[in-house]
Design a protein around this motif. Structure first.
Motif, PDB file in Angstrom:
ATOM      1  N   VAL A 272       0.959  -1.148   0.096  1.00 39.62           N
ATOM      2  CA  VAL A 272       0.069   0.120  -0.030  1.00 39.62           C
ATOM      3  C   VAL A 272       0.803   1.240   0.053  1.00 39.62           C
ATOM      4  CG1 VAL A 272      -1.545   1.290   1.224  1.00 39.62           C
ATOM      5  CG2 VAL A 272      -1.996  -1.165   1.091  1.00 39.62           C
ATOM      6  N   ALA A 273       1.917   1.416   0.804  1.00 37.04           N
ATOM      7  CA  ALA A 273       2.918   2.194   0.762  1.00 37.04           C
ATOM      8  C   ALA A 273       3.386   2.535  -0.688  1.00 37.04           C
ATOM      9  CB  ALA A 273       4.088   2.030   1.756  1.00 37.04           C
ATOM     10  N   ARG A 274       3.961   1.441  -1.333  1.00 33.44           N
ATOM     11  CA  ARG A 274       4.443   1.799  -2.417  1.00 33.44           C
ATOM     12  C   ARG A 274       3.519   2.325  -3.654  1.00 33.44           C
ATOM     13  NH1 ARG A 274       5.904  -3.806  -2.116  1.00 33.44           N
ATOM     14  NH2 ARG A 274       7.434  -4.015  -0.607  1.00 33.44           N
ATOM     15  N   PHE A 275       1.851   1.793  -3.367  1.00 27.66           N
ATOM     16  CA  PHE A 275       1.245   2.362  -4.179  1.00 27.66           C
ATOM     17  C   PHE A 275       0.923   3.845  -4.310  1.00 27.66           C
ATOM     18  CE2 PHE A 275      -3.001   3.455  -5.758  1.00 27.66           C
ATOM     19  CZ  PHE A 275      -3.399   2.724  -6.779  1.00 27.66           C
ATOM     20  N   ILE A 276       0.799   4.284  -2.763  1.00 34.37           N
ATOM     21  CA  ILE A 276       0.892   5.855  -2.581  1.00 34.37           C
ATOM     22  C   ILE A 276       1.876   6.452  -3.005  1.00 34.37           C
ATOM     23  CG2 ILE A 276       0.628   7.399  -0.722  1.00 34.37           C
ATOM     24  CD1 ILE A 276      -0.789   5.269   0.863  1.00 34.37           C
ATOM     25  N   CYS A 277       3.078   6.057  -3.032  1.00 35.16           N
ATOM     26  CA  CYS A 277       4.235   6.793  -3.609  1.00 35.16           C
ATOM     27  C   CYS A 277       4.604   6.817  -4.902  1.00 35.16           C
ATOM     28  CB  CYS A 277       5.637   6.054  -2.959  1.00 35.16           C
ATOM     29  SG  CYS A 277       5.870   6.229  -1.399  1.00 35.16           S
ATOM     30  N   LYS A 278       3.736   5.915  -5.393  1.00 33.75           N
ATOM     31  CA  LYS A 278       3.734   5.873  -7.212  1.00 33.75           C
ATOM     32  C   LYS A 278       2.499   6.869  -7.514  1.00 33.75           C
ATOM     33  CE  LYS A 278       5.912   1.692  -8.337  1.00 33.75           C
ATOM     34  NZ  LYS A 278       6.706   1.952  -9.571  1.00 33.75           N
ATOM     35  N   MET A 279       1.336   6.854  -7.096  1.00 32.98           N
ATOM     36  CA  MET A 279       0.122   7.450  -7.417  1.00 32.98           C
ATOM     37  C   MET A 279       0.167   9.027  -6.990  1.00 32.98           C
ATOM     38  SD  MET A 279      -2.317   5.809  -9.054  1.00 32.98           S
ATOM     39  CE  MET A 279      -3.562   7.027  -8.799  1.00 32.98           C
TER      40      MET A 279
ATOM     41  N   PHE B 176      11.229   6.820  -5.707  1.00 34.47           N
ATOM     42  CA  PHE B 176      10.072   7.693  -5.387  1.00 34.47           C
ATOM     43  C   PHE B 176      10.524   9.061  -5.225  1.00 34.47           C
ATOM     44  CE2 PHE B 176       8.978   3.402  -3.506  1.00 34.47           C
ATOM     45  CZ  PHE B 176       8.304   2.851  -4.457  1.00 34.47           C
ATOM     46  N   ILE B 177      11.751   9.569  -4.927  1.00 36.99           N
ATOM     47  CA  ILE B 177      12.134  10.910  -4.697  1.00 36.99           C
ATOM     48  C   ILE B 177      12.478  11.722  -5.889  1.00 36.99           C
ATOM     49  CG2 ILE B 177      13.607  12.325  -3.410  1.00 36.99           C
ATOM     50  CD1 ILE B 177      14.022  10.154  -1.382  1.00 36.99           C
TER      51      ILE B 177
END
Length: 232
Positions: free
Chosen positions: A168-175, A231-232
């Motif tokens: 879920v954390a990776r999804f948020i960082c990508k979206m 992600f940065i």
């Protein structure tokens, strides 16, 4: 992609959760080639574990509710992420609002804070000529000043989201974009037909998006010990 942190959710719950978010992202059909590529990358890269790659299929409210179970906190956290995915592009559309309502009902949750989103954001803003309305989608705009406090319950509710799962954390960082997108003009035959303002100016919930992304990054770095440089 292995993570040190232990998720409190089952693989079935995470798969349903991510399918729900992708269903929200797709539901209004208003996406350009860049957004299509983003969704394709998400479905390719996100995985529930090291062996199983998430394959995208839309998910019906009943199936989502059965997979997530009866835990109120799990249901609320899913709805928080669903709201933020729905508003991430600065557009909150009628299909998104209807699907969020269906998910909320199936989960047996009545979130009063969502009323402010539906009543103040799902409307065209006739006073802002740069806020272009397309189909059933309305730009997110701050409500008139006397009603500005209507968004406070929603902001507080969204800020209550805790990150407990690496997928879920990776999804948020990508979206959620890492910075406010630049404003741009759309031209046709050399003439400007619409001006798109920066997302941070258009979206009154941009701070909530940025805050959630920061918490997701911190979770991946501090608790999962993952490399977050991509992600940065």
């Amino acid at each position: 992609m292995a993570s040190v942190a232990q998720s409190p959710y089952t693989k079935e719950q995470i798969s349903a959760w991510l399918r729900g978010l992708l269903t929200i992202a797709w539901c209004d059909g208003d996406y350009d080639l860049q957004e299509q590529k983003l969704i394709a990358d998400l479905t390719k890269d996100l995985s529930v574990d090291d062996q199983q790659t998430l394959s995208y299929q839309s998910i019906e409210p009943e199936e989502l509710a059965n997979a997530l179970g009866d835990d109120v906190k799990t249901g609320e956290n899913f709805l928080r992420t669903a709201v933020l995915v729905a508003i991430a592009d600065g557009i909150y559309s009628t299909p998104e609002a209807e699907l969020l309502h269906q998910y909320s009902e199936a989960l047996g949750l009545k979130i009063e804070a969502l009323n402010s989103l539906e009543h103040t954001l799902c409307k065209p803003n006739g006073e802002e000529p740069q806020a272009q309305v397309t189909g059933n989608a309305a730009p997110l705009v701050s409500p008139p000043q006397p009603q500005a406090d209507l968004l406070h319950p929603l902001k507080d509710w969204l800020d209550g989201m805790d990150i407990h799962d690496p997928s879920v954390a990776r999804f948020i960082c990508k979206m959620v974009p890492p910075q406010c997108p630049f404003e741009r003009d759309i031209k046709l035959f050399g003439h400007k037909v619409v001006h798109i303002p920066p997302l941070c100016k258009l979206n009154p919930l941009y701070e909530q998006l940025v805050g959630l992304r920061f918490r997701a990054l911190s979770y991946l770095a501090d608790e999962c010990h993952e490399d977050i440089s991509e992600f940065i």
